[in-house]
Enzyme design. Structure first.
Site, PDB file in Angstrom:
ATOM      1  N   LYS A 190      39.058  37.217  42.516  1.00 23.80           N
ATOM      2  CA  LYS A 190      39.943  38.323  42.889  1.00 23.80           C
ATOM      3  C   LYS A 190      39.574  38.957  44.230  1.00 23.80           C
ATOM      4  O   LYS A 190      40.452  39.283  45.030  1.00 23.80           O
ATOM      5  CB  LYS A 190      39.944  39.377  41.782  1.00 23.80           C
ATOM      6  N   ASN A 198      45.019  40.269  42.123  1.00 18.39           N
ATOM      7  CA  ASN A 198      45.110  39.462  40.905  1.00 18.39           C
ATOM      8  C   ASN A 198      46.460  38.774  40.730  1.00 18.39           C
ATOM      9  O   ASN A 198      46.682  38.089  39.742  1.00 18.39           O
ATOM     10  CB  ASN A 198      44.760  40.287  39.661  1.00 18.39           C
ATOM     11  N   ASP A 203      45.667  44.977  37.729  1.00 19.74           N
ATOM     12  CA  ASP A 203      44.727  45.137  36.623  1.00 19.74           C
ATOM     13  C   ASP A 203      44.579  46.589  36.182  1.00 19.74           C
ATOM     14  O   ASP A 203      44.534  46.882  34.981  1.00 19.74           O
ATOM     15  CB  ASP A 203      43.335  44.602  37.015  1.00 19.74           C
ATOM     16  N   GLY A 255      30.784  47.618  35.500  1.00 16.74           N
ATOM     17  CA  GLY A 255      31.303  46.607  36.413  1.00 16.74           C
ATOM     18  C   GLY A 255      31.741  47.224  37.724  1.00 16.74           C
ATOM     19  O   GLY A 255      32.093  48.407  37.786  1.00 16.74           O
ATOM     20  N   GLY A 302      36.358  42.965  41.100  1.00 12.17           N
ATOM     21  CA  GLY A 302      37.771  43.192  41.370  1.00 12.17           C
ATOM     22  C   GLY A 302      38.493  43.927  40.266  1.00 12.17           C
ATOM     23  O   GLY A 302      39.174  44.936  40.503  1.00 12.17           O
TER      24      GLY A 302
END
Length: 241
Positions: A50, A71, A87, A111, A114
């Site tokens: 991504k 994405n 996303d 995280g 992307g």
């Protein structure tokens, strides 16, 4: 999922989605090839491509530029590749559809890639009260925190978990959980400090993280609603309407 929607619309055959597995090493060459493929309409981009995609295509939508990742891409008739990022909106839409509230929520996000970046900006946009970003590489978590803070200066954004921290929603925005031997992205002990555990991993749908959370009596959200909420938007972006 995409082909089912195309079939319901009576245009499966005019358009069809096919899986393509490409290594990171070969990905730039693959993108170049897509420019020359005249019957290529667009593609859904998954991990780990991504962020790389955003640097390889010709044009980004404002959403993709803010996140720094893509994405879904489409090919215009002249071979120009344009990318967007859905996303984040998909994730929030999936939560809301399940009856969960983002506005005013204290959220932990694991995280900084992307998908996680897109989710961070969408959570901020939809009014979360605070956002704590964790990542195995602290520099990446700090960099994402700064970008979110710059875009939403009134939002409380941090990378530090306090001993007394409690979160309304905890999100796994990493790929951990796709493999059976992956570590838990959120420790068993810390799951107890969160009311809802949400995962972005689609396969398997019930990850080890979600199973552990369910065992502890926590509310869970799988990654499938995030994808389902995006799919119609993705097809529209790629011109399959």
């Amino acid at each position: 999922m995409a082909n089912t929607l195309l079939g319901e619309r009576g245009i499966l055959g005019v358009f069809v989605m096919l899986p393509m597995q490409v290594s990171a090493e070969d990905f730039p060459t693959f993108i170049t090839g897509l420019r020359a493929l005249k019957n290529f309409g667009g593609a859904v981009v998954s991990m780990p491509h991504k962020i790389a995609t955003a640097n390889l295509i010709d044009e980004l939508t404002p959403e993709a530029r803010l996140v720094g990742a893509v994405n879904v891409i489409r090919r215009n008739g002249d071979g120009c590749l344009i990318g967007t990022m859905l996303d984040g909106e998909g994730f929030v839409s999936g939560l809301v559809a399940a009856g969960h509230c983002v506005k005013g929520a204290r959220i932990l996000l694991v995280g900084a890639g992307g998908a996680a970046s897109a989710i961070a900006f969408a959570l901020a946009k939809h009014g979360c009260a605070s956002l704590c970003i964790q990542n195995r590489t602290l520099d990446r978590a700090s960099a994402l925190s700064e970008r979110v803070r710059h875009a939403y200066p009134h939002l409380e954004v941090s990378t530090a978990i306090q001993a007394t921290s409690h979160y309304d929603i905890a999100v796994n925005g990493t790929s951990l959980g796709m493999k059976a031997d992956d570590d838990l992205p959120i420790s068993k002990s810390f799951i107890g400090c969160c009311d809802l555990i949400a995962d972005c991993v689609i396969a398997p749908e019930m990850t080890k993280l979600l199973q552990e959370a369910a065992n502890q009596g926590k509310a869970i959200q799988t990654g499938v609603p995030m994808l389902a909420a995006q799919m119609a938007l993705m097809l529209a972006f790629m011109g399959a309407e």
